[in-house]
Design a protein around this motif. Structure first.
Motif, PDB file in Angstrom:
ATOM      1  N   LEU A  23       0.323   3.995  -7.820  1.00  0.00           N
ATOM      2  CA  LEU A  23      -0.411   2.839  -8.333  1.00  0.00           C
ATOM      3  C   LEU A  23      -1.175   2.199  -7.184  1.00  0.00           C
ATOM      4  CD1 LEU A  23       2.235   0.997 -10.561  1.00  0.00           C
ATOM      5  CD2 LEU A  23       0.258   2.311 -11.348  1.00  0.00           C
ATOM      6  N   SER A  24      -2.151   1.353  -7.531  1.00  0.00           N
ATOM      7  CA  SER A  24      -2.882   0.628  -6.496  1.00  0.00           C
ATOM      8  C   SER A  24      -1.991  -0.467  -5.912  1.00  0.00           C
ATOM      9  CB  SER A  24      -4.141  -0.013  -7.086  1.00  0.00           C
ATOM     10  OG  SER A  24      -3.781  -1.082  -7.942  1.00  0.00           O
ATOM     11  N   ARG A  25      -2.364  -0.927  -4.735  1.00  0.00           N
ATOM     12  CA  ARG A  25      -1.630  -1.995  -4.078  1.00  0.00           C
ATOM     13  C   ARG A  25      -1.568  -3.227  -4.973  1.00  0.00           C
ATOM     14  NH1 ARG A  25      -3.087  -6.268  -2.124  1.00  0.00           N
ATOM     15  NH2 ARG A  25      -2.471  -7.383  -0.290  1.00  0.00           N
ATOM     16  N   ASN A  26      -2.672  -3.579  -5.622  1.00  0.00           N
ATOM     17  CA  ASN A  26      -2.731  -4.750  -6.491  1.00  0.00           C
ATOM     18  C   ASN A  26      -1.825  -4.574  -7.720  1.00  0.00           C
ATOM     19  OD1 ASN A  26      -3.741  -7.358  -7.118  1.00  0.00           O
ATOM     20  ND2 ASN A  26      -5.043  -6.412  -8.680  1.00  0.00           N
ATOM     21  N   ALA A  27      -1.807  -3.388  -8.297  1.00  0.00           N
ATOM     22  CA  ALA A  27      -0.948  -3.139  -9.465  1.00  0.00           C
ATOM     23  C   ALA A  27       0.525  -3.257  -9.087  1.00  0.00           C
ATOM     24  CB  ALA A  27      -1.238  -1.760 -10.054  1.00  0.00           C
TER      25      ALA A  27
ATOM     26  N   ALA B  86       0.836  -1.205   0.000  1.00  0.00           N
ATOM     27  CA  ALA B  86       0.000   0.000   0.000  1.00  0.00           C
ATOM     28  C   ALA B  86       0.873   1.258   0.000  1.00  0.00           C
ATOM     29  CB  ALA B  86      -0.929  -0.006   1.205  1.00  0.00           C
TER      30      ALA B  86
ATOM     31  N   GLY C 258       2.648   1.610  -3.268  1.00  0.00           N
ATOM     32  CA  GLY C 258       1.687   2.107  -4.257  1.00  0.00           C
ATOM     33  C   GLY C 258       1.490   3.611  -4.161  1.00  0.00           C
ATOM     34  N   GLU C 259       1.436   4.130  -2.932  1.00  0.00           N
ATOM     35  CA  GLU C 259       1.316   5.585  -2.746  1.00  0.00           C
ATOM     36  C   GLU C 259       2.518   6.310  -3.338  1.00  0.00           C
ATOM     37  OE1 GLU C 259       0.946   6.286   1.442  1.00  0.00           O
ATOM     38  OE2 GLU C 259      -0.977   5.235   1.581  1.00  0.00           O
TER      39      GLU C 259
END
Length: 150
Positions: free
Chosen positions: A34-38, A26, A29-30
């Motif tokens: 990007l999102s955590r999944n990406a 997470a 991603g920040e």
């Protein structure tokens, strides 16, 4: 030729992981927007493609037990059929790096042990390997650059 990550975001992910391999997906991603999944999918691809080859820890050194480092320059009797020497080095946990090099020299081996006595034991063990012709060992007096620990 060294491959490079597929894009700038992959490069940013690798840079962040070099700084802190334990960063949460997470938070990573920040930082790369990007999102955590990406981020997870990109890391999995970077692992699969060989850009990330593993994870490790660097233990803190107990104040009473400083580590001693040495470089062993190993000369083999037969460079083309000297794989038993490399197999023997793999079995020694204090061997942290082993490079096959060009020129007169065959192997450059970095050893990190708890004391100089253990370095000597390792030297004796390696010099007894079938196929080892000679070893030159240099004990490290101090480390002035260590990019691997940053």
């Amino acid at each position: 030729m060294r491959r490079s990550p597929t894009d700038d975001i992959d490069g940013q992910i690798l840079a962040e992981l070099r700084q802190n391999a334990r960063i949460s997906l997470a938070r990573l991603g920040e930082r790369v927007l990007l999102s955590r999944n990406a981020v997870r999918q990109r890391i999995e691809r970077l692992e699969r493609d060989g850009f990330i080859r593993g994870y490790t820890i660097r233990e803190a050194v107990d104040g009473d037990r400083p580590r001693v480092s040495a470089v062993m320059l190993v000369y083999r009797q037969d460079r083309m059929r000297g794989s038993e020497v490399i197999a023997g080095l793999r079995a020694i946990p204090e061997v942290v790096i082993c490079d096959v090099v060009s020129g007169e020299l065959d192997l450059v081996v970095r050893v990190e042990a708890t004391d100089a006595g253990r370095i000597q034991q390792i030297w004796e063990q390696v010099s007894a390997f079938p196929g080892v012709r000679d070893i030159t060992t240099a004990l490290s007096l101090s480390t002035v650059i260590d990019r691997a620990s940053t």
